[in-house]
Design an enzyme around this catalytic site. Structure first.
Site, PDB file in Angstrom:
ATOM      1  N   SER A 110       0.835  -1.203   0.000  1.00 17.10           N
ATOM      2  CA  SER A 110       0.000   0.000   0.000  1.00 17.10           C
ATOM      3  C   SER A 110       0.875   1.259   0.000  1.00 17.10           C
ATOM      4  CB  SER A 110      -0.949  -0.076   1.207  1.00 17.10           C
ATOM      5  OG  SER A 110      -1.980   0.849   1.075  1.00 17.10           O
TER       6      SER A 110
ATOM      7  N   ASP B 117     -10.078  -4.582  -4.826  1.00 22.80           N
ATOM      8  CA  ASP B 117      -9.294  -3.984  -3.736  1.00 22.80           C
ATOM      9  C   ASP B 117     -10.143  -3.094  -2.822  1.00 22.80           C
ATOM     10  OD1 ASP B 117      -6.270  -3.186  -2.911  1.00 22.80           O
ATOM     11  OD2 ASP B 117      -7.566  -1.424  -2.849  1.00 22.80           O
TER      12      ASP B 117
ATOM     13  N   HIS C 258      -8.445  -4.798  -0.082  1.00 22.02           N
ATOM     14  CA  HIS C 258      -7.180  -4.115   0.209  1.00 22.02           C
ATOM     15  C   HIS C 258      -6.480  -4.611   1.480  1.00 22.02           C
ATOM     16  CE1 HIS C 258      -4.190  -1.107  -0.407  1.00 22.02           C
ATOM     17  NE2 HIS C 258      -4.331  -0.663   0.832  1.00 22.02           N
TER      18      HIS C 258
END
Ligand SMILES: *[C@@H]1O[C@H](CO)[C@@H](O)[C@H](O)[C@H]1NC(C)=O
Ligand SMILES: *[C@@H]1O[C@H](CO)[C@@H](O)[C@H](O)[C@H]1NC(C)=O
Ligand SMILES: *[C@@H]1O[C@H](CO)[C@@H](O)[C@H](O)[C@H]1NC(C)=O
Ligand SMILES: *[C@@H]1O[C@H](CO)[C@@H](O)[C@H](O)[C@H]1NC(C)=O
Ligand SMILES: *[C@@H]1O[C@H](CO)[C@@H](O)[C@H](O)[C@H]1NC(C)=O
Length: 251
Positions: free
Chosen positions: A96, A177, A232
């Site tokens: 990320s 995601d 995610h």
């Protein structure tokens, strides 16, 4: 015959010792801490026993909101000794926001020895804010616009050279995601002014090779994976993702 067998065996043992796995350095994302990577460390320990895996314990939780350049400096100081101890180089797995921090680290480190950079659902071309104000972004982004060498940067040539020391760039992301927007940013895609997603090879930063993407691609160094049905928050704890898209790079 016997002597040959013994020789072959001992050669095999020496080769095995010499081929120990490269250390793995993990840079976490926004609001995370090393604790979030326990499962992930367990996966590596299981498939590649003995690998030295370091999840850098810096800028945890709300500290991860600090300016990205200050985080780059902090992470650099922590990973430098690991690199120095790794004659055959290291791998970096950056999750990320960590993926953007890792690019900052690699671009500004002339002597890094990262072999493979694995970017795990990182907003590499940014996160949806306002794609209608590209000029303002170019004028005011203190981080990404510099990193992409889209903004006048006296260090552009050097940063590109530094970034290009990596041997492989692995980009993992996917449509489910739910956080990275557009999700294609994880693979260097982004919206144009009509909010149509333009993929990496049509991006100006790629076409002009501003920071090395096109060069890496020409070397066959970019490996892109689109994985469905992963939210995610699950990329680093999903065993299928690890087995299918990550483990093969950890040699
Ligand atoms: C790695 O796996 C071994 C064998 O399962 C276990 O004994 C060891 O505690 C593990 N180490 C880490 C750091 O997870
Ligand atoms: C892992 O690497 C770090 C940095 O090079 C080193 O300090 C540490 O002792 C290593 N750990 C093991 C178990 O080898
Ligand atoms: C960008 O900066 C230039 C020069 O400082 C200025 O003239 C221009 O208005 C700015 N554009 C935007 C969209 O902020
Ligand atoms: C360029 O590099 C110099 C020396 O490393 C540094 O002081 C300067 O801040 C850098 N410029 C930018 C725009 O980051
Ligand atoms: C794990 O990843 C696979 C794809 O490789 C996906 O189908 C599955 O839904 C994921 N599971 C979770 C819990 O994220």
């Amino acid at each position: 015959m016997f002597a040959w067998t013994v020789l072959a065996l001992s050669t095999a043992i020496v080769l095995r010792a010499a081929q120990s796995y490269k250390p793995v350095i993990v840079v976490h994302g926004l609001f995370d801490s090393p604790g979030d990577f326990k499962l992930f460390q367990g996966f590596i320990n299981e498939t590649h026993p003995g690998t030295n895996v370091t999840v850098i314990d810096l800028f945890d939780h709300t500290q991860s909101l600090k300016s990205l350049w200050s985080q780059v400096d902090g992470f650099k100081a922590a990973i430098y000794p690991i690199m120095q101890n790794a004659a055959n180089g290291v791998h970096m797995i950056c999750y990320s926001q960590g993926g953007l921090i890792c690019r900052g680290i690699l671009s500004t480190m002339p002597d890094h020895n990262v072999d493979t950079l694995i970017s795990l659902s990182s907003p590499q071309l940014g996160q949806y804010g306002d794609p209608h104000h590209h000029k303002l972004y170019l004028n005011s982004s203190n981080y990404l616009a510099f990193l992409n060498n889209e903004r006048e940067n006296p260090n552009a040539t050097e940063w590109k050279k530094n970034f290009l020391r990596i041997k492989k760039l692995v980009l993992i992301g996917g449509p489910d995601d739910g956080v990275i927007t557009p999700w294609q940013s994880s693979q260097f895609g982004f919206y144009d002014e009509h909010e149509t997603v333009i993929d990496m090879r049509q991006q100006l930063v790629y076409i002009k090779d501003t920071f090395g993407l096109k060069s890496l691609d020409a070397q066959g160094a970019i490996h892109t994976f689109t994985v469905n049905n992963v939210h995610h928050t699950k990329w680093h704890s999903n065993r299928t993702v690890f087995d299918n898209y990550i483990v093969k790079w950890l040699t």
